[in-house]
Design a protein around this motif. Structure first.
Motif, short mmCIF file in Angstrom:
data_model
loop_
_atom_site.label_atom_id
_atom_site.label_comp_id
_atom_site.label_asym_id
_atom_site.label_seq_id
_atom_site.Cartn_x
_atom_site.Cartn_y
_atom_site.Cartn_z
N ALA A 172 0.83 -1.21 0.00
CA ALA A 172 0.00 0.00 0.00
C ALA A 172 0.87 1.26 0.00
CB ALA A 172 -0.93 0.00 1.21
N LEU A 173 1.95 1.24 0.77
CA LEU A 173 2.87 2.38 0.83
C LEU A 173 3.55 2.59 -0.51
CD1 LEU A 173 4.26 4.56 2.51
CD2 LEU A 173 5.99 2.87 3.15
N PHE A 174 3.93 1.49 -1.14
CA PHE A 174 4.57 1.55 -2.46
C PHE A 174 3.64 2.18 -3.49
CE2 PHE A 174 5.52 -0.58 -6.56
CZ PHE A 174 6.80 -0.10 -6.75
N ILE A 175 2.37 1.77 -3.49
CA ILE A 175 1.38 2.32 -4.41
C ILE A 175 1.12 3.79 -4.10
CG2 ILE A 175 -0.99 2.13 -5.28
CD1 ILE A 175 0.87 -0.18 -6.03
N LEU A 176 1.08 4.12 -2.82
CA LEU A 176 0.85 5.51 -2.40
C LEU A 176 1.97 6.43 -2.89
CD1 LEU A 176 -0.81 7.56 -0.79
CD2 LEU A 176 0.55 6.94 1.23
N VAL A 177 3.20 5.96 -2.79
CA VAL A 177 4.35 6.75 -3.24
C VAL A 177 4.24 7.03 -4.74
CG1 VAL A 177 6.85 6.71 -3.62
CG2 VAL A 177 5.91 6.01 -1.41
N ILE A 178 3.88 6.00 -5.50
CA ILE A 178 3.73 6.18 -6.95
C ILE A 178 2.59 7.14 -7.26
CG2 ILE A 178 3.15 4.99 -9.11
CD1 ILE A 178 4.58 2.57 -8.08
N TRP A 179 1.47 7.00 -6.51
CA TRP A 179 0.32 7.88 -6.73
C TRP A 179 0.69 9.33 -6.43
CZ3 TRP A 179 -2.54 11.05 -3.40
CH2 TRP A 179 -3.72 11.56 -3.94
N VAL A 180 1.43 9.56 -5.34
CA VAL A 180 1.86 10.92 -4.98
C VAL A 180 2.79 11.47 -6.07
CG1 VAL A 180 3.24 12.28 -3.36
CG2 VAL A 180 1.57 10.62 -2.50
N PHE A 181 3.67 10.60 -6.59
CA PHE A 181 4.58 11.01 -7.66
C PHE A 181 3.79 11.52 -8.87
CE2 PHE A 181 6.53 9.70 -11.70
CZ PHE A 181 7.67 10.49 -11.68
N TYR A 182 2.81 10.74 -9.32
CA TYR A 182 2.01 11.15 -10.48
C TYR A 182 1.13 12.36 -10.14
CZ TYR A 182 3.43 7.21 -13.32
OH TYR A 182 4.16 6.32 -14.07
N ARG A 183 0.68 12.42 -8.90
CA ARG A 183 -0.13 13.54 -8.47
C ARG A 183 0.65 14.85 -8.57
NH1 ARG A 183 -5.60 14.41 -7.79
NH2 ARG A 183 -5.94 16.07 -6.26
N LEU A 184 1.92 14.79 -8.18
CA LEU A 184 2.76 15.98 -8.21
C LEU A 184 3.18 16.32 -9.64
CD1 LEU A 184 5.07 15.36 -5.11
CD2 LEU A 184 3.23 17.04 -5.32
N ILE A 185 3.59 15.29 -10.38
CA ILE A 185 4.11 15.53 -11.72
C ILE A 185 3.02 15.93 -12.70
CG2 ILE A 185 5.30 14.50 -13.69
CD1 ILE A 185 7.11 15.04 -11.33
N TYR A 186 1.96 15.13 -12.75
CA TYR A 186 0.91 15.38 -13.73
C TYR A 186 -0.26 16.20 -13.17
CZ TYR A 186 3.19 11.89 -16.67
OH TYR A 186 4.10 11.21 -17.43
N GLY A 187 -0.50 16.07 -11.85
CA GLY A 187 -1.65 16.74 -11.26
C GLY A 187 -1.62 18.24 -11.39
N ILE A 188 -0.47 18.86 -11.14
CA ILE A 188 -0.35 20.31 -11.21
C ILE A 188 -0.64 20.81 -12.62
CG2 ILE A 188 1.26 22.24 -10.99
CD1 ILE A 188 2.68 20.64 -8.79
N LEU A 189 -0.06 20.14 -13.60
CA LEU A 189 -0.27 20.56 -14.99
C LEU A 189 -1.71 20.30 -15.43
CD1 LEU A 189 3.06 19.25 -16.52
CD2 LEU A 189 2.44 21.61 -16.13
N LEU A 190 -2.30 19.22 -14.95
CA LEU A 190 -3.69 18.92 -15.30
C LEU A 190 -4.63 19.97 -14.72
CD1 LEU A 190 -4.06 15.05 -15.04
CD2 LEU A 190 -4.19 16.47 -17.08
N LYS A 191 -4.33 20.48 -13.53
CA LYS A 191 -5.15 21.53 -12.94
C LYS A 191 -5.11 22.79 -13.81
CE LYS A 191 -5.01 20.23 -8.05
NZ LYS A 191 -4.55 20.61 -6.69
N ARG A 192 -3.93 23.12 -14.31
CA ARG A 192 -3.82 24.28 -15.19
C ARG A 192 -4.58 24.05 -16.49
NH1 ARG A 192 2.72 25.38 -14.61
NH2 ARG A 192 2.72 25.83 -12.35
N LEU A 193 -4.48 22.84 -17.00
CA LEU A 193 -5.19 22.51 -18.24
C LEU A 193 -6.70 22.56 -18.00
CD1 LEU A 193 -4.18 21.72 -21.06
CD2 LEU A 193 -4.54 19.34 -20.45
N ASN A 194 -7.13 22.09 -16.87
CA ASN A 194 -8.56 22.12 -16.53
C ASN A 194 -9.04 23.56 -16.36
OD1 ASN A 194 -11.00 20.64 -15.82
ND2 ASN A 194 -10.69 21.45 -13.76
N ARG A 195 -8.18 24.42 -15.81
CA ARG A 195 -8.52 25.83 -15.65
C ARG A 195 -8.72 26.49 -17.02
NH1 ARG A 195 -4.02 27.75 -13.22
NH2 ARG A 195 -4.60 26.61 -11.34
#
Length: 213
Positions: A180-203
């Motif tokens: 679960a921790l391993f999956i969480l780390v990967i999710w946080v990684f994608y959240r940081l890398i892609y999430g920020i840019l996706l928020k801008r794209l959504n805006r």
């Protein structure tokens, strides 16, 4: 406040339809440029990720015979299975890279707000499915690796055979938490890398919808 924000504020302040049309025509090219820049950045990140995974997977495989033998053993001693899985993984990533490149090119040349919004929506879906795919693959890989270690690695399997029921429960719980921790780390990684840019794209998408009103 940047030039785009000033234009949007001016557009919202105008009450006449003619003025709104002029302001919308001025804002659209900037929205298009920003959206294209975001998708282009996503494309470059995906290239970097592809290179990273190739190096991460290839170097240990070719640098260590012991690691290579153990990896092949995990797939029933069949090197073709391992090769097929590796190729499939790279095909998925390359497909993702291609779709992002295609989206960037589409945004760069489109002169229609509706088409631009459609491309933004498609890009968001592509990234969403890609992240889900990676999380699922990470979970399956981790689970399979732990299963192999417990039941097929002689040293570990012998140790587990000596465990009491309580020790087995604790060990299983630790493996679940570790996964679960391993999956969480990967999710946080994608959240940081892609999430920020996706928020801008959504805006940008929301602003384009306002222009369409």
């Amino acid at each position: 406040m940047d030039e785009l924000e000033l234009l949007k504020k001016d557009w919202q302040a105008n009450s006449s339809q003619a003025d709104q049309q002029v302001s919308a025509e001025a804002i659209y090219p900037m929205m298009q440029k920003k959206s294209s820049s975001i998708v282009k950045t996503l494309f470059y990140i995906s290239i970097a990720e592809l290179v990273f995974w190739i190096i991460l997977n290839s170097y240990p495989y070719f640098a260590s015979e012991a690691y290579r033998a153990e990896l092949v053993a995990m797939y029933g001693g069949n090197n073709n299975v391992l090769l097929a899985i590796t190729i499939f993984s790279y095909v998925i990533i390359l497909g993702f890279v291609y779709l992002l490149y295609k989206a960037h090119k589409s945004i760069s040349v489109t002169d229609n707000a509706k088409k631009l919004m459609e491309t933004i929506l498609k890009t968001r879906k592509v990234i969403k499915y890609y992240v889900i795919y990676n999380l699922v693959v990470a979970f399956l890989s981790m689970s399979f690796g732990l299963y192999y270690s417990v039941y097929n690695n002689p040293e570990i399997s012998q140790q587990f055979a000596k465990f009491s029921d309580k020790q087995m429960f604790v060990a299983t719980l630790i493996m679940i938490l570790f996964t679960a921790l391993f999956i969480l780390v990967i999710w946080v990684f994608y959240r940081l890398i892609y999430g920020i840019l996706l928020k801008r794209l959504n805006r940008n998408y929301k602003e384009l919808k306002k222009l369409e009103v």
